[in-house]
Design a protein around this motif. Structure first.
Motif, mmCIF file in Angstrom:
data_model
loop_
_atom_site.group_PDB
_atom_site.id
_atom_site.type_symbol
_atom_site.label_atom_id
_atom_site.label_comp_id
_atom_site.label_asym_id
_atom_site.label_seq_id
_atom_site.Cartn_x
_atom_site.Cartn_y
_atom_site.Cartn_z
ATOM 1 N N ALA A 161 -39.002 8.414 19.833
ATOM 2 C CA ALA A 161 -38.112 7.278 19.551
ATOM 3 C C ALA A 161 -37.004 7.208 20.594
ATOM 4 N N TRP A 162 -37.385 6.895 21.833
ATOM 5 C CA TRP A 162 -36.417 6.827 22.918
ATOM 6 C C TRP A 162 -36.376 5.410 23.469
ATOM 7 N N THR A 163 -35.228 5.050 23.988
ATOM 8 C CA THR A 163 -35.086 3.801 24.727
ATOM 9 C C THR A 163 -34.361 4.122 26.020
ATOM 10 N N LEU A 164 -34.529 3.253 27.000
ATOM 11 C CA LEU A 164 -33.840 3.410 28.274
ATOM 12 C C LEU A 164 -32.951 2.196 28.467
ATOM 13 N N GLU B 40 -28.910 2.418 40.580
ATOM 14 C CA GLU B 40 -29.147 2.040 39.188
ATOM 15 C C GLU B 40 -28.973 3.270 38.298
ATOM 16 N N VAL B 41 -28.108 3.133 37.286
ATOM 17 C CA VAL B 41 -27.841 4.212 36.337
ATOM 18 C C VAL B 41 -28.415 3.808 34.986
ATOM 19 N N TYR B 42 -29.173 4.716 34.394
ATOM 20 C CA TYR B 42 -29.792 4.479 33.092
ATOM 21 C C TYR B 42 -29.454 5.637 32.155
ATOM 22 N N ALA B 43 -29.333 5.305 30.876
ATOM 23 C CA ALA B 43 -29.179 6.322 29.835
ATOM 24 C C ALA B 43 -30.411 6.307 28.962
ATOM 25 N N LEU B 44 -31.013 7.476 28.757
ATOM 26 C CA LEU B 44 -32.052 7.604 27.759
ATOM 27 C C LEU B 44 -31.322 7.761 26.428
ATOM 28 N N GLU B 45 -31.631 6.877 25.491
ATOM 29 C CA GLU B 45 -30.921 6.903 24.215
ATOM 30 C C GLU B 45 -31.844 7.370 23.105
ATOM 31 N N HIS B 46 -31.272 8.188 22.253
ATOM 32 C CA HIS B 46 -31.985 8.740 21.102
ATOM 33 C C HIS B 46 -31.010 8.793 19.934
ATOM 34 N N ARG C 110 -27.419 7.549 20.738
ATOM 35 C CA ARG C 110 -26.548 8.264 21.679
ATOM 36 C C ARG C 110 -27.279 8.525 22.985
ATOM 37 N N GLY C 111 -26.537 8.487 24.095
ATOM 38 C CA GLY C 111 -27.109 8.843 25.391
ATOM 39 C C GLY C 111 -27.461 10.316 25.421
ATOM 40 N N GLU C 112 -28.734 10.610 25.662
ATOM 41 C CA GLU C 112 -29.209 12.000 25.692
ATOM 42 C C GLU C 112 -29.977 12.302 26.973
ATOM 43 N N GLY C 113 -29.970 11.368 27.918
ATOM 44 C CA GLY C 113 -30.643 11.594 29.188
ATOM 45 C C GLY C 113 -30.013 10.725 30.256
ATOM 46 N N LEU C 114 -30.073 11.193 31.496
ATOM 47 C CA LEU C 114 -29.499 10.475 32.630
ATOM 48 C C LEU C 114 -30.571 10.278 33.686
ATOM 49 N N LEU C 115 -30.710 9.041 34.144
ATOM 50 C CA LEU C 115 -31.634 8.677 35.216
ATOM 51 C C LEU C 115 -30.842 7.855 36.223
ATOM 52 N N ALA D 129 -39.340 13.724 25.922
ATOM 53 C CA ALA D 129 -38.417 12.694 26.400
ATOM 54 C C ALA D 129 -38.332 12.690 27.929
ATOM 55 N N GLY D 130 -38.381 13.863 28.542
ATOM 56 C CA GLY D 130 -38.335 13.926 30.004
ATOM 57 C C GLY D 130 -39.543 13.258 30.631
#
Length: 197
Positions: free
Chosen positions: A37-40, A85-91, A94-99, A125-126
Motif C-alpha cells: 500500500a504505497w504511493t509516490l 525531481e523529489v518524490y516521497a514514497l508514502e505509506h 506519511r513519507g517513508e521513502g525518498l527518491l 517498498a524499495g
C-alpha cells in the motif's frame, strides 16, 4: 595515482568508505511490482525542514550526511531546480521513502538519493519505488541512468542495484570527518561503523 596493495591508516576522527558507481544505458525489463500500500508523490518545491527530516529518517543509519552539512542556499538550489525531481514514497499517510532524480546533466539522470525508512526495509517498498524510478527516469530522453552507493549503506544496496539493471563501472575510496563526532549525526547512528576518536 596507483596505490600499492596493503592496508592504510585512516586518521582518528575520520571514516573511510568504498564508493561504487553503477550505471545502465538502456531501460531494463522492469520486475513485477510487489504487493503493498504505497504511493509516490512528487514534491515540487520541497520545504527544507520537510526534506531534511525525511532525508534523516531514511539515511541516518547509513551515514547520509551530505545534505545535512549543506547550507540552506545550496540545498535549495539543488532540490528546487526544475531539473531535479523529489518524490516521497508514502505509506499510511506519511513519507517513508525518498527518491531524487537529477537531470541537470544533459542526456543523463542521476539517482541522487534513494531509500526507505527502517520500518519499510524488507517490505518490497524499495523494489516498488525502484520500478517507479526506472519508469520516471527513462520516460525522459536520456542515454544513461546512474547511481553511487558505499559500504556504509545497507549491505544489500549494490546487489539491489545490480538486480535492478545497473552495472558497476567505478570504485573509489572516500575519507571524511566522522559526522557522529561533530553532531551532524547522532553518536549511536550507523552502529555497523565503529567510532574511532
Amino acid at each position: 595515482m596507483i596505490l600499492p596493495d596493503g592496508n592504510f591508516d585512516v586518521p582518528s576522527g575520520k571514516i573511510a568508505t568504498v564508493v561504487t558507481h553503477l550505471e545502465m544505458i538502456e531501460l531494463p525489463a522492469i520486475p513485477s511490482d510487489p504487493a503493498g500500500a504505497w504511493t509516490l508523490r512528487r514534491v515540487e518545491t520541497p520545504a527544507l525542514d520537510w526534506y531534511r527530516e525525511l532525508f534523516r529518517r531514511v539515511g541516518e543509519e547509513w551515514l547520509w550526511i551530505s545534505r545535512a552539512r549543506m547550507s540552506d542556499a545550496r540545498l535549495t538550489a539543488i532540490i528546487h531546480s526544475p531539473l531535479v525531481e523529489v518524490y516521497a514514497l508514502e505509506h499510511e499517510g506519511r513519507g517513508e521513502g525518498l527518491l531524487e532524480l537529477d537531470f541537470r546533466e544533459a542526456g543523463q539522470c542521476e539517482l541522487g538519493f534513494f531509500g526507505v525508512t527502517a520500518k519499510l526495509i524488507g517490505s518490497g517498498a524499495g523494489r516498488w519505488m525502484m520500478n517507479r524510478a526506472l519508469e520516471l527516469s527513462w520516460s525522459r530522453p536520456i542515454e544513461r541512468f546512474w547511481v553511487h552507493t558505499c559500504t556504509h549503506d545497507h549491505p544489500s544496496a549494490v546487489a539491489f542495484y545490480q538486480r535492478s539493471g545497473f552495472r558497476a563501472f567505478r570504485r573509489q575510496i572516500e575519507i571524511e570527518d566522522d559526522p557522529r563526532l561533530d553532531g551532524t549525526a547522532p553518536r549511536d547512528a550507523a552502529r555497523h561503523v565503529p567510532v574511532i576518536e
